[in-house]
Design an enzyme around this catalytic site. Sequence first.
Site: not given
Length: 325
Positions: A240, A273, A291
């Site tokens: 993350r 993001e 991602h």
Amino acid sequence: MSKPRVLVARAIFPEIIAKLEQHFDLETNQPDEDMSGNRLIDKLREKDGAFTTGSVRIDKTVLEACPRLKICANMAVGYNNFDLDAMTARGVIGTNTPDVLTDTTADFGFALLMATARRIAESEHYLRAGKWHKWAYDMFAGADIHGSTLGILGMGRIGQGIAKRGAHGFGMNVIYHNRSRLDAAMENECKARYVSKDELLRTADHLVLVLPYSKESHHIIGASELALMKPTATLVNIARGGIVEENALVQALRKGSQGGGIAAAGLDVFEGEPKVNPELLTVPNVVLTPHIASASVPTRRAMADLAADNLIAYFQTGKAITPLN
């Protein structure tokens, strides 16, 4: 008897929509419009369940406004978009999708490691810009992967998958740090050795971050941690974004292997993001992907299936398949 009312908060496979429609009074979002804040509350207020992704935040404010809500099924293994304490306090179940994405994500993590170490993106940009006119002995010379030391921070399923790929496929010396040490059998299977966090940072030629995001892991890699790493080391984050302090990473990348920084980084996740820290776009020695670590068609389909099955199982039996709380 009326069907439970369920919101599918993001666009998903049409086959999954058809599957859910057999069991629920379904509201979908196939145009994939923003689903946050008051819009999310308006859509969820009269719903019994929700099919979510990691971008859909379920917190105390949402829960208080949606008293009918009983379950949120995340199409992700991570769940930092859930305030689990608040969900538990209100009796709302959260679920995720473990196991089904382990190998695909480990594959991608290793691909990102290789692209970072061997400067693949940087050299491709050079070629596309028409700058390649001759061979040179040091042109985009990167770091070896085979026989090097692979460090893994976070040794869950995906970390173990990366360790096995490194040890068995590339003859890498694997070290790891984790909240708890693996048992001897799993360490042997991964050919991995447990070390302290500081030793991991100092020793790894290639460091891969695979730990869950939490308050404790927020910015766990910052300026002081980056300063411990070898100047020739690479860092890869498929966990993350908030785990890495991005401005500190930018500075380490700018210093590079010649001036007290690190050689390169590969990032599939970003703090805030889909917005990306613009400073990251100014340094050449970083590989950036949006991602996509779990983004193979079979795996994304399996993730969606499991999220759907969690909803179906809960409303049929009162128990989810992969509950988080």
